[in-house]
Design a protein around this motif. Structure first.
Motif, PDB file in Angstrom:
ATOM      1  N   GLN A  91       0.818  -1.203   0.000  1.00 50.17           N
ATOM      2  CA  GLN A  91       0.000   0.000   0.000  1.00 50.17           C
ATOM      3  C   GLN A  91       0.859   1.264   0.000  1.00 50.17           C
ATOM      4  O   GLN A  91       0.502   2.244  -0.633  1.00 50.17           O
ATOM      5  CB  GLN A  91      -0.910   0.024   1.215  1.00 50.17           C
ATOM      6  CG  GLN A  91      -2.009  -1.012   1.151  1.00 50.17           C
ATOM      7  CD  GLN A  91      -2.856  -0.996   2.397  1.00 50.17           C
ATOM      8  OE1 GLN A  91      -2.544  -0.300   3.360  1.00 50.17           O
ATOM      9  NE2 GLN A  91      -3.928  -1.762   2.392  1.00 50.17           N
ATOM     10  N   THR A  92       1.965   1.259   0.702  1.00 50.65           N
ATOM     11  CA  THR A  92       2.779   2.459   0.787  1.00 50.65           C
ATOM     12  C   THR A  92       3.600   2.691  -0.468  1.00 50.65           C
ATOM     13  O   THR A  92       4.143   3.773  -0.656  1.00 50.65           O
ATOM     14  CB  THR A  92       3.735   2.399   1.995  1.00 50.65           C
ATOM     15  OG1 THR A  92       4.528   1.237   1.888  1.00 50.65           O
ATOM     16  CG2 THR A  92       2.952   2.389   3.289  1.00 50.65           C
ATOM     17  N   SER A  93       3.704   1.699  -1.340  1.00 53.29           N
ATOM     18  CA  SER A  93       4.494   1.877  -2.546  1.00 53.29           C
ATOM     19  C   SER A  93       3.691   2.532  -3.665  1.00 53.29           C
ATOM     20  O   SER A  93       4.211   2.745  -4.746  1.00 53.29           O
ATOM     21  CB  SER A  93       5.036   0.528  -3.030  1.00 53.29           C
ATOM     22  OG  SER A  93       3.970  -0.296  -3.454  1.00 53.29           O
ATOM     23  N   LEU A 111     -10.415   8.601  -5.758  1.00 53.60           N
ATOM     24  CA  LEU A 111     -10.165   9.049  -4.392  1.00 53.60           C
ATOM     25  C   LEU A 111     -10.000   7.838  -3.479  1.00 53.60           C
ATOM     26  O   LEU A 111     -10.716   6.846  -3.596  1.00 53.60           O
ATOM     27  CB  LEU A 111     -11.311   9.929  -3.913  1.00 53.60           C
ATOM     28  CG  LEU A 111     -11.545  11.182  -4.755  1.00 53.60           C
ATOM     29  CD1 LEU A 111     -12.740  11.946  -4.230  1.00 53.60           C
ATOM     30  CD2 LEU A 111     -10.323  12.060  -4.774  1.00 53.60           C
ATOM     31  N   LEU A 112      -9.041   7.934  -2.575  1.00 53.20           N
ATOM     32  CA  LEU A 112      -8.764   6.848  -1.645  1.00 53.20           C
ATOM     33  C   LEU A 112      -9.804   6.827  -0.537  1.00 53.20           C
ATOM     34  O   LEU A 112     -10.497   7.813  -0.293  1.00 53.20           O
ATOM     35  CB  LEU A 112      -7.366   7.017  -1.058  1.00 53.20           C
ATOM     36  CG  LEU A 112      -6.229   7.029  -2.066  1.00 53.20           C
ATOM     37  CD1 LEU A 112      -4.931   7.384  -1.380  1.00 53.20           C
ATOM     38  CD2 LEU A 112      -6.116   5.703  -2.768  1.00 53.20           C
ATOM     39  N   GLN A 138      -7.116   5.257   4.189  1.00 56.76           N
ATOM     40  CA  GLN A 138      -5.831   5.478   3.533  1.00 56.76           C
ATOM     41  C   GLN A 138      -5.513   6.960   3.400  1.00 56.76           C
ATOM     42  O   GLN A 138      -4.399   7.324   3.059  1.00 56.76           O
ATOM     43  CB  GLN A 138      -5.856   4.832   2.154  1.00 56.76           C
ATOM     44  CG  GLN A 138      -6.041   3.340   2.219  1.00 56.76           C
ATOM     45  CD  GLN A 138      -6.306   2.734   0.861  1.00 56.76           C
ATOM     46  OE1 GLN A 138      -6.723   3.424  -0.053  1.00 56.76           O
ATOM     47  NE2 GLN A 138      -6.061   1.461   0.727  1.00 56.76           N
ATOM     48  N   THR A 139      -6.470   7.813   3.634  1.00 56.99           N
ATOM     49  CA  THR A 139      -6.280   9.252   3.523  1.00 56.99           C
ATOM     50  C   THR A 139      -7.312   9.941   4.402  1.00 56.99           C
ATOM     51  O   THR A 139      -8.052   9.294   5.134  1.00 56.99           O
ATOM     52  CB  THR A 139      -6.412   9.695   2.051  1.00 56.99           C
ATOM     53  OG1 THR A 139      -6.071  11.072   1.945  1.00 56.99           O
ATOM     54  CG2 THR A 139      -7.806   9.474   1.514  1.00 56.99           C
ATOM     55  N   THR A 140      -7.378  11.257   4.328  1.00 59.45           N
ATOM     56  CA  THR A 140      -8.356  12.014   5.101  1.00 59.45           C
ATOM     57  C   THR A 140      -9.344  12.685   4.145  1.00 59.45           C
ATOM     58  O   THR A 140      -9.045  12.864   2.966  1.00 59.45           O
ATOM     59  CB  THR A 140      -7.656  13.103   5.937  1.00 59.45           C
ATOM     60  OG1 THR A 140      -7.017  14.018   5.047  1.00 59.45           O
ATOM     61  CG2 THR A 140      -6.640  12.494   6.876  1.00 59.45           C
ATOM     62  N   ASN A 144      -8.708  14.296   0.198  1.00 60.72           N
ATOM     63  CA  ASN A 144      -9.565  13.996  -0.953  1.00 60.72           C
ATOM     64  C   ASN A 144     -10.172  15.265  -1.532  1.00 60.72           C
ATOM     65  O   ASN A 144     -10.290  15.411  -2.743  1.00 60.72           O
ATOM     66  CB  ASN A 144     -10.662  13.007  -0.568  1.00 60.72           C
ATOM     67  CG  ASN A 144     -10.198  11.580  -0.641  1.00 60.72           C
ATOM     68  OD1 ASN A 144      -9.170  11.276  -1.234  1.00 60.72           O
ATOM     69  ND2 ASN A 144     -10.957  10.689  -0.039  1.00 60.72           N
ATOM     70  N   ARG A 145     -10.561  16.192  -0.662  1.00 57.84           N
ATOM     71  CA  ARG A 145     -11.117  17.458  -1.144  1.00 57.84           C
ATOM     72  C   ARG A 145     -10.056  18.243  -1.914  1.00 57.84           C
ATOM     73  O   ARG A 145     -10.337  18.816  -2.976  1.00 57.84           O
ATOM     74  CB  ARG A 145     -11.642  18.291   0.029  1.00 57.84           C
ATOM     75  CG  ARG A 145     -12.317  19.578  -0.426  1.00 57.84           C
ATOM     76  CD  ARG A 145     -13.081  20.270   0.693  1.00 57.84           C
ATOM     77  NE  ARG A 145     -12.326  20.457   1.905  1.00 57.84           N
ATOM     78  CZ  ARG A 145     -11.536  21.504   2.150  1.00 57.84           C
ATOM     79  NH1 ARG A 145     -11.386  22.447   1.254  1.00 57.84           N
ATOM     80  NH2 ARG A 145     -10.896  21.609   3.287  1.00 57.84           N
ATOM     81  N   LEU A 146      -8.813  18.239  -1.433  1.00 56.73           N
ATOM     82  CA  LEU A 146      -7.729  18.914  -2.150  1.00 56.73           C
ATOM     83  C   LEU A 146      -7.480  18.278  -3.515  1.00 56.73           C
ATOM     84  O   LEU A 146      -7.266  18.986  -4.509  1.00 56.73           O
ATOM     85  CB  LEU A 146      -6.445  18.889  -1.327  1.00 56.73           C
ATOM     86  CG  LEU A 146      -6.403  19.778  -0.091  1.00 56.73           C
ATOM     87  CD1 LEU A 146      -5.082  19.603   0.637  1.00 56.73           C
ATOM     88  CD2 LEU A 146      -6.622  21.221  -0.463  1.00 56.73           C
ATOM     89  N   ARG A 147      -7.510  16.945  -3.577  1.00 60.46           N
ATOM     90  CA  ARG A 147      -7.325  16.262  -4.860  1.00 60.46           C
ATOM     91  C   ARG A 147      -8.434  16.625  -5.841  1.00 60.46           C
ATOM     92  O   ARG A 147      -8.187  16.865  -7.014  1.00 60.46           O
ATOM     93  CB  ARG A 147      -7.302  14.746  -4.652  1.00 60.46           C
ATOM     94  CG  ARG A 147      -6.024  14.242  -4.059  1.00 60.46           C
ATOM     95  CD  ARG A 147      -6.023  12.720  -3.997  1.00 60.46           C
ATOM     96  NE  ARG A 147      -4.804  12.247  -3.382  1.00 60.46           N
ATOM     97  CZ  ARG A 147      -4.726  11.790  -2.140  1.00 60.46           C
ATOM     98  NH1 ARG A 147      -5.798  11.710  -1.400  1.00 60.46           N
ATOM     99  NH2 ARG A 147      -3.578  11.402  -1.649  1.00 60.46           N
TER     100      ARG A 147
END
Length: 89
Positions: free
Chosen positions: A27-29, A55-56, A64-66, A70-73
């Motif tokens: 996952q981190t790769s 989006l994750l 996996q994210t916040t 996701n809003r920034l993406r």
């Protein structure tokens, strides 16, 4: 009989443990850079995003994210799409 039973239980347990240890590194790769950085230029010479970003997962015990990231993406994608349309006109 006892050695056979230990072998039958130990081998799958060891295999599951090894797979569990490698799961986090997979996952981190993942690449988390700009989604359109590697995209080639289009016919107009612009790098327009082809499709909306995936989006994750941003909730639950294995997020996996916040929601903020996701809003920034999503906002970055919309701004790139808007800039691409403005340049094309």
């Amino acid at each position: 009989m006892n050695k056979l039973l230990v072998s039958l239980i130990g081998v799958p347990t060891l295999g599951a443990a090894l797979l569990g240890c490698t799961g986090s590194s997979v996952q981190t790769s993942e690449r988390r850079g700009d989604l359109y950085e590697a995209a080639g230029p289009t016919a107009a010479g612009l790098k327009c995003p082809a499709e909306a970003p995936t989006l994750l997962l941003d909730r639950g015990p294995r997020a996996q994210t916040t929601p903020y990231e996701n809003r920034l993406r999503r906002e970055r994608y919309e701004s790139q799409l808007k800039a691409c349309k403005e340049k094309a006109q």
